[in-house]
Design an enzyme around this catalytic site. Structure first.
Site, PDB file in Angstrom:
ATOM      1  N   HIS A 114      -1.004  -9.247   5.454  1.00 47.55           N
ATOM      2  CA  HIS A 114      -1.945  -8.452   4.661  1.00 47.55           C
ATOM      3  C   HIS A 114      -2.839  -9.331   3.763  1.00 47.55           C
ATOM      4  CE1 HIS A 114      -2.937  -5.540   1.358  1.00 47.55           C
ATOM      5  NE2 HIS A 114      -2.928  -4.653   2.328  1.00 47.55           N
ATOM      6  N   ASP A 134      -2.164 -10.546  -3.692  1.00 47.82           N
ATOM      7  CA  ASP A 134      -1.705  -9.919  -2.456  1.00 47.82           C
ATOM      8  C   ASP A 134      -0.412 -10.574  -1.989  1.00 47.82           C
ATOM      9  OD1 ASP A 134      -1.916  -8.659   0.269  1.00 47.82           O
ATOM     10  OD2 ASP A 134      -3.918  -8.152  -0.450  1.00 47.82           O
ATOM     11  N   SER A 150      -6.882  -0.810   1.493  1.00 48.61           N
ATOM     12  CA  SER A 150      -6.654  -2.243   1.325  1.00 48.61           C
ATOM     13  C   SER A 150      -7.738  -3.066   2.006  1.00 48.61           C
ATOM     14  CB  SER A 150      -5.335  -2.651   1.987  1.00 48.61           C
ATOM     15  OG  SER A 150      -4.251  -2.447   1.144  1.00 48.61           O
TER      16      SER A 150
END
Ligand code: NAG
Ligand code: NAG
Ligand code: NAG
Ligand code: NAG
Ligand code: NAG
Ligand code: NAG
Ligand code: NAG
Ligand code: NAG
Ligand code: NAG
Length: 807
Positions: free
Chosen positions: A233, A159, A586
């Site tokens: 994220h 990520d 996600s």
């Protein structure tokens, strides 16, 4: 055929590069000769193209492959005209390099080159979720409670990096984590990622940026050249999978309860290959996956997807998917986001049967907030915000009544984005009514601006109302306000408020906001989120549908609270915060990665395919009243807002974390089965042979079909005549069990299964033969299932998706 196609690919490359013939791009090149994992850890019978001294060790073999890459490049191009980025040896044999279109073409002509791809890049696509999924009383209890759940299992998170200072990743001093024995990864050190950033919770952290740097897209003053998360994220997904249990979620000083990862005692290894604002390059991601598998992670969580389906004869023959196949072969369970391109048909961005592709659900958590009017009426609203102080009533002012003369001529002054348009003395000490306009959706306006305007005008609080542009109820993204505030999302509520305000004489209208930081849980079953990408799975760049079900499983992916990087910029509403509530496939993906860690801990012997089967066959497809789960814009009729979900929306269904731990039966498959599957794709045998070293059976022999792959689903994209589909179940239950089969036929299709009843001993297998006959063919997908119900209570649900065509 394949060569032809690949040439087309190259032509396409030449075409799209032709205006900048000298410009170089990131390219991925795959060569003949198998990578390390294909050669060294099992007994593949037939291989071709291996010219090796037999005494090579894996390390020597890897070095040999690197030397072949360097020799190929050096003997083809003069030095200084190309730049190799990475050699890949572990999961794929190939390399990435910075090349011109002409150089790519020249390489492709070489006999030892199987594939050349231009890097098309990839993008990144909970306080409440653990109890919503039934974890505290269910799956966690089976593993000795949150204190043990997932211990010893390493989840690799590929990520945007991680904020190692986040409390979700701190070492537990009361009950220290053990060191996971198999894991061998390292932890980079950088000024923002100092020595000691890793611990026994966060066991590894590395970053991969050669392609992003070579392409000029990585900017070290904008993101960090280290595993540190500059986006938010990566911290979010890592804490969702395996964040510590019981970490208090505080945003703007408000507490939103306690967060926990799905497998709170599992370990996290971070592979940063995506960057702030630029997404990522497949070249960096493949390097990161190779490293993760070498480091011996148990699970890989990929909340990322390609920017579109890869061009090619088969969606599976691209270097990214082939890398994930080899990771599967090495025993790593790979979970990938289905994509956020829903609800359109075939919007899925995760393609291959060896990957578990995760759809996102919307679940029924709300944050109710109430506005009490001076006439004692109440208006229900939402909004993560505190209330106005005490039980006092406060004077109310409508934004348009407090504008300076010049402000009132501006069209959208009422949205309170610009405090200089207001008469401060008219607003200060009052609650101001501001409008929510369509510009919030198109990005012209922001919640941060209205908050700072309200603060600048010294208002006590803010009521945000919808304008008449919106009919009925509005879905306003739930973001926390650091001021007393409420959103009235309905035109009806707005009318009640404005009638009261307009009817009250000057300056006598008063209100109080109760505030809300407490979630209210409804009883509705999860629904497939509108944005979640849908099947069917495309098999090639003509979007012919494949006989493979995608997505595979659904998990919560809407308004998920999880950790956030303190410097994360991905969501402007959460800048500087430690937690954020965001949505996407996600967010669904690390839920499945965490639950997979719980399954793996309980059943360490399961193959990745068996683990995916345990997730899918135990998923639920009906609510507590037996009604089908719904999808926002279901794939078989996206024009309707809410309708029965199909397997093309949610795969096996909504994950049931408790049931996954004890599925009874699994549908298992291994590397050789996937290779057989690949061999069924027309024109693919040369690529299979060259890329894996395995020879496909003669295509003219009465051969296997793609549907023969032992998946926990049956998908036939073009049923023209009777088809017999074999399946094999393996019992992983501790006791023998008798199963009965029940069938729900898809519309227009007849299904018979043999046997309809069987008794299976622990650790043994049972073959099933499923005969599928088209009866009426309308060319549209129709859906059914079969259910294996065991005498000890195990149930395996197998979705069937068929498009019957008249032959
Ligand atoms: C792949 O395999 C086929 C058949 O074995 C062979 O003829 C061909 O040269 C190989 N190489 C490529 C790049 O296809
Ligand atoms: C790198 O990022 C910084 C900060 O955002 C910016 O000022 C600078 O122009 C960027 N440099 C390049 C080469 O894009
Ligand atoms: C509102 O309710 C309060 C307490 O019940 C009461 O004292 C007050 O008179 C009411 N006001 C109006 C306008 O009805
Ligand atoms: C509001 O903004 C103006 C203009 O920037 C500034 O002069 C003023 O001091 C601010 N007032 C408050 C209370 O922050
Ligand atoms: C109400 O306010 C308006 C505008 O401030 C003013 O013109 C009007 O005279 C006021 N009426 C009463 C009854 O106070
Ligand atoms: C989840 O699985 C458990 C255990 O098999 C079962 O009791 C429960 O009803 C299932 N939940 C749903 C929503 O189907
Ligand atoms: C389905 O298969 C039949 C027979 O092989 C073929 O003629 C037809 O074109 C196929 N249809 C689609 C939509 O692929
Ligand atoms: C099941 O088979 C595995 C491997 O074949 C073996 O290790 C295990 O002990 C067996 N379990 C039972 C309950 O027979
Ligand atoms: C879509 O599929 C669902 C579930 O199988 C079914 O109930 C519904 O009738 C289908 N709708 C259409 C338009 O085919």
């Amino acid at each position: 055929m394949l060569r032809c196609f690949s040439l087309l690919l190259i032509c396409a490359l030449v075409l799209c590069w032709s205006c900048h013939a000298s410009q170089q791009h990131v390219c991925l090149v795959m060569l003949t000769n198998p990578p390390v994992v294909h050669l060294f850890d099992n007994s593949l019978s037939e291989r071709t193209h291996i010219y090796l001294p037999s005494q090579f060790s894996p390390i020597e073999y890897a070095a040999y492959l690197v030397s072949t890459h360097d020799t190929l490049l050096a003997s083809t191009f003069s030095s200084g005209t190309y730049k190799k980025l990475y050699s890949y040896t572990h999961l794929v044999n190939g390399f990435s390099a910075f090349l011109t279109a002409q150089q790519a073409d020249i390489l492709y002509q070489k006999e030892e080159v199987v594939l050349v791809e231009r890097d098309t890049k990839l993008s990144i696509q909970t306080t409440y979720t653990p109890s919503y999924l039934g974890l505290p009383g269910g799956a966690w209890q089976e593993e000795g409670g949150a204190i043990n759940a997932g211990e010893g299992i390493v989840i690799g998170i590929l990520d945007t990096g991680i904020d190692p200072t986040h409390p979700s990743f701190s070492a537990n001093t009361l009950k220290p984590y053990p060191k996971p024995d198999r894991f061998q990864g390292s932890c980079e050190v950088a000024p923002e990622f100092p020595e000691g950033s890793c611990n026994k919770k966060l066991v590894g952290a590395q970053h991969f940026a050669k392609a992003a740097i070579a392409s000029g897209e990585f900017n070290a003053t904008f993101d960090f050249a280290s595993p540190f998360d500059g986006d938010g994220h990566g911290t979010h997904t890592a804490s969702t999978a395996a964040g510590n249990n019981g970490v208090e979620v505080i945003v703007d000083g408000l507490s939103f309860g306690f967060a926990s990862g799905m497998a709170p005692r599992a370990h996290i290894a971070v592979y940063k290959a995506l960057y702030r604002g630029v997404g990522g390059f497949i070249a960096d991601v493949v390097a990161a996956i190779e490293q993760a598998v070498k480091d011996k992670v148990d699970i890989l969580s990929l909340s990322i997807g390609p920017n579109g389906p890869p061009p090619g004869i088969a969606t599976y023959f691209n270097i990214f998917d082939m890398t994930m196949l080899s990771a599967n072969k090495a025993g790593v369970f790979v979970v990938q986001a289905a994509g956020n391109a829903g609800p359109s048909h075939q919007s899925i961005l995760s393609f291959s049967p060896w990957i578990c592709s995760v759809a996102a659900s919307v679940h029924d958590r709300t944050y109710p907030n109430t506005l009490i009017l001076g006439n004692n009426k109440t208006v229900e609203g939402i909004g993560l915000a505190s209330g106005t102080p005490g039980n006092n009533m406060h004077n109310l002012i409508l934004a348009s009544d407090a504008l300076k003369g010049d402000g009132s001529t501006l069209p959208d002054a009422n949205d309170c984005q610009d405090p200089s348009l207001f008469k401060v003395d008219m607003v200060q000490g009052k609650v101001i009514i501001c409008s929510y306009t369509i510009d919030y959706i198109f990005g012209g306006e922001s919640v941060n601006k209205v908050v700072s305007a309200v603060q600048n005008l010294s208002a006590v609080g803010m009521v945000m109302v919808v304008t008449a542009d919106f009919e009925g109820e509005l879905t306003i993204p739930l973001i926390p306000f650091p001021i007393p505030a409420i959103i009235i999302p309905t035109t009806e509520g707005t009318k009640t408020l404005l009638d009261y305000y307009n009817g009250a004489s000057n300056d006598t209208a008063t209100v109080r906001i109760t505030g809300s930081a407490k979630a209210k849980f409804g009883h509705e079953a999860p629904k497939v989120a509108k944005f979640s990408s849908r099947g069917p799975d495309p098999q090639n760049d003509d979007f012919r549908a494949a006989d493979v079900l995608k997505p595979n499983i659904m998990a919560p992916g809407h308004m998920i609270w999880a950790g956030w990087s303190s410097v994360g910029i991905d969501s402007s509403a959460y800048q500087g915060q430690k937690f954020a509530m965001i949505s996407g496939t996600s967010m669904a993906t690390p839920h499945i990665a965490g639950i997979a860690a719980l399954i793996m801990k309980k059943n360490p012997q399961l193959s990745p395919a068996a683990l995916a089967s345990a997730l899918a066959t135990t998923a639920f497809t009906v609510d507590e009243h037996g009604e089908p789960l719904l999808a926002q814009n279901p794939s078989n009729d996206t024009s309707i807002e809410l309708g029965p979900a199909t397997p093309f929306d949610f795969g096996g269904g909504a994950v049931n974390a408790t049931a996954t731990l004890d599925p009874g039966l699994v549908f298992d498959a291994g590397y050789e089965d996937y290779v057989k599957f690949l061999c069924t794709i027309p024109g693919a045998s040369n690529v299979v042979q060259n890329a894996t070293g395995v020879t496909c059976a003669d295509p003219s022999s009465p051969s296997v079909a793609a549907t023969d792959l032992n998946l926990p689903s049956i998908t036939i994209a073009n049923l023209t005549s009777l088809r017999i589909v074999p399946r094999v179940v393996t019992s992983i239950a501790v006791a023998p069990e008798t199963y009965k089969v029940t069938i729900v036929e898809p519309r227009g299709v007849l299904i018979a299964i043999k046997p309809m009843e069987f008794t299976i001993a622990s650790n043994s297998t049972q073959e099933l033969s499923v005969t599928i006959t088209p009866a009426e063919s309308d060319g549209k997908p129709s859906f059914g299932h079969f259910l294996l119900s065991g005498s000890n209570g195990h149930r395996a649900h197998v979705p069937i998706s068929i498009v019957a065509q008249s032959s």
